[in-house]
Design a protein around this motif. Structure first.
Motif, short mmCIF file in Angstrom:
data_model
loop_
_atom_site.label_atom_id
_atom_site.label_comp_id
_atom_site.label_asym_id
_atom_site.label_seq_id
_atom_site.Cartn_x
_atom_site.Cartn_y
_atom_site.Cartn_z
N MET A 121 0.82 -1.21 0.00
CA MET A 121 0.00 0.00 0.00
C MET A 121 0.85 1.26 0.00
N ASP A 122 2.10 1.14 0.49
CA ASP A 122 2.98 2.31 0.54
C ASP A 122 3.63 2.62 -0.80
N ILE A 123 3.63 1.66 -1.71
CA ILE A 123 4.37 1.85 -2.97
C ILE A 123 3.77 2.99 -3.80
N GLU A 124 2.45 2.98 -3.96
CA GLU A 124 1.79 4.02 -4.76
C GLU A 124 0.83 4.82 -3.89
N PHE A 125 1.25 5.02 -2.64
CA PHE A 125 0.38 5.71 -1.69
C PHE A 125 0.22 7.18 -2.05
N THR A 126 -1.00 7.67 -1.90
CA THR A 126 -1.24 9.10 -2.08
C THR A 126 -1.84 9.69 -0.80
N THR A 127 -3.13 9.43 -0.57
CA THR A 127 -3.79 9.99 0.61
C THR A 127 -4.85 9.01 1.13
N PHE A 128 -5.30 9.29 2.36
CA PHE A 128 -6.47 8.61 2.92
C PHE A 128 -7.57 9.64 3.09
N ASN A 129 -8.75 9.32 2.60
CA ASN A 129 -9.86 10.25 2.76
C ASN A 129 -10.56 10.08 4.10
N SER A 130 -10.68 8.85 4.56
CA SER A 130 -11.43 8.60 5.80
C SER A 130 -10.58 7.83 6.79
N PHE A 131 -11.01 7.85 8.07
CA PHE A 131 -10.27 7.10 9.08
C PHE A 131 -10.43 5.60 8.87
N ASP A 132 -11.51 5.17 8.25
CA ASP A 132 -11.66 3.75 7.94
C ASP A 132 -10.53 3.27 7.03
N GLU A 133 -10.12 4.12 6.11
CA GLU A 133 -9.00 3.77 5.24
C GLU A 133 -7.70 3.72 6.04
N VAL A 134 -7.54 4.64 6.97
CA VAL A 134 -6.36 4.64 7.85
C VAL A 134 -6.33 3.35 8.66
N LYS A 135 -7.48 2.95 9.19
CA LYS A 135 -7.55 1.72 9.99
C LYS A 135 -7.19 0.49 9.18
N GLU A 136 -7.67 0.44 7.94
CA GLU A 136 -7.35 -0.71 7.08
C GLU A 136 -5.84 -0.80 6.87
N TYR A 137 -5.22 0.34 6.62
CA TYR A 137 -3.77 0.37 6.45
C TYR A 137 -3.06 -0.06 7.73
N CYS A 138 -3.49 0.50 8.86
CA CYS A 138 -2.86 0.17 10.15
C CYS A 138 -3.01 -1.30 10.49
N TYR A 139 -4.15 -1.88 10.13
CA TYR A 139 -4.33 -3.31 10.39
C TYR A 139 -3.27 -4.12 9.67
N LYS A 140 -3.03 -3.80 8.41
CA LYS A 140 -2.12 -4.62 7.61
C LYS A 140 -0.66 -4.40 7.95
N VAL A 141 -0.30 -3.19 8.41
CA VAL A 141 1.11 -2.95 8.70
C VAL A 141 1.43 -3.05 10.19
N ALA A 142 0.41 -3.13 11.05
CA ALA A 142 0.69 -3.14 12.49
C ALA A 142 -0.16 -4.14 13.26
N SER A 143 -1.48 -4.08 13.11
CA SER A 143 -2.34 -4.96 13.90
C SER A 143 -2.08 -6.43 13.59
N VAL A 144 -1.84 -6.74 12.32
CA VAL A 144 -1.59 -8.13 11.96
C VAL A 144 -0.28 -8.62 12.59
N ILE A 145 0.66 -7.70 12.80
CA ILE A 145 1.89 -8.07 13.50
C ILE A 145 1.58 -8.38 14.96
N GLY A 146 0.63 -7.64 15.52
CA GLY A 146 0.18 -7.96 16.88
C GLY A 146 -0.43 -9.35 16.95
N LEU A 147 -1.15 -9.74 15.91
CA LEU A 147 -1.74 -11.09 15.88
C LEU A 147 -0.66 -12.16 15.77
N ILE A 148 0.41 -11.86 15.04
CA ILE A 148 1.55 -12.78 14.99
C ILE A 148 2.17 -12.89 16.38
N CYS A 149 2.34 -11.75 17.03
CA CYS A 149 3.00 -11.72 18.34
C CYS A 149 2.24 -12.50 19.40
#
Length: 297
Positions: A121-149
């Motif tokens: 998602m960071d490769i061609e990243f531009t902007t997030f319009n809503s916080f839901d989009e921010v949450k989706e990004y955070c899930y994939k780059v951070a929350s899922v790591i928490g699930l691994i942990c």
């Protein structure tokens, strides 16, 4: 791993390689990771090294084509490693160690592929319009790591899953607030445009480093939300194995201190560096460890 031609010595070398990456690169995490027992520690080092390799594929490459190629290579190597491709396992220590911890700790394979997708998602990243989009990004780059942990930490109560997701979200939201200026230099902004509009603040004002009442109100809103996610995420603490709890406490204290620094500066990110120095991190680790030992007596 039970793979013909892959010895225990080969696997130990792979774990050592992942540990070295963590020592060299994990600025905040390492001070928490070292409190874990050896079996869990080497698994956490491996998970970190895998995530680091994905990040480096994007951060250290100039062209979009090369970034995509490197991530595709990591994804294909992981698939091959999971399928016990001896050539891949012999020549890629991070993949070897990752496949080993997937098996040892029964970690869902999809979590690691989600990490790759998040970095994409960071490769061609531009902007997030809503916080839901921010949450989706955070899930994939951070929350899922928490699930691994938490699979490595150990847990039995299924509520741990939701708390781990919130803990990862809190940490990534803190990173976003800490790194606003660095991200702008890379032509990225992870703040939701709809929320900026709500506070009568714009991306152009942010690029101009305009520090005014609207910006302060917006940043207070962002910090308060990150703190709420930490409040939820720290409910994870009593749900993981006892020998893993101090690691979570240290991570929480380090990231909460970053939020406190932002508050104490009256949210003036344009003139303040919020990164913790080594002494601050060691102090957090030392006092947390001491309190933990006293409590156990």
């Amino acid at each position: 791993m039970d793979t013909p031609g892959i010895s225990d010595i080969h696997l130990e070398d792979a774990y050592d390689y992942c540990e070295q990456i963590t020592r060299n690169e994990a600025r905040n995490f390492y001070y928490a990771f070292i409190t874990l027992p050896m079996r869990k520690k080497r698994a956490i080092y491996t998970a970190y090294a895998f995530c680091r390799r994905c990040d480096d594929a994007v951060d250290n490459s100039e062209s979009t084509t090369e970034k995509k190629r490197l991530l595709d290579e990591i994804e294909n190597n992981l698939k091959s490693g999971i399928n016990l491709d001896k050539l891949i396992l012999e020549n890629n220590p991070i993949i070897l160690a990752t496949c080993a911890i997937i098996k040892e700790f029964n970690i869902p394979q999809q979590h690691f592929f989600d990490v790759i997708q998040g970095v994409r998602m960071d490769i061609e990243f531009t902007t997030f319009n809503s916080f839901d989009e921010v949450k989706e990004y955070c899930y994939k780059v951070a929350s899922v790591i928490g699930l691994i942990c938490i699979k490595i930490f150990g847990y039995t109560n299924p509520k741990a899953i939701d708390y781990a997701i919130d803990f990862g979200l809190a940490m990534q939201l803190t990173n976003i607030l800490r790194d606003i200026l660095d991200d702008l230099n890379e032509n990225r902004c992870y703040l939701a445009y709809e929320e900026m509009d709500k506070f009568n603040y714009s991306i152009n004002q942010l690029r101009e480093s305009l520090y005014n009442d609207d910006f302060i109100k917006m940043m207070k809103f962002e910090v308060d939300r990150a703190k709420r996610y930490f409040e939820s995420g720290t409910r994870l603490l009593p749900l993981v194995d006892t020998d893993s709890r101090i690691c979570l406490v240290i991570l929480s204290k380090i990231y909460r201190k970053i939020l406190k620094k932002i508050e104490r500066s009256n949210y003036n990110i344009f003139q303040t560096d919020y990164r913790l120095n080594t002494f601050e991190k060691l102090s957090i680790m030392g006092f947390t460890w001491l309190r933990y030992k006293i409590t156990k007596k």
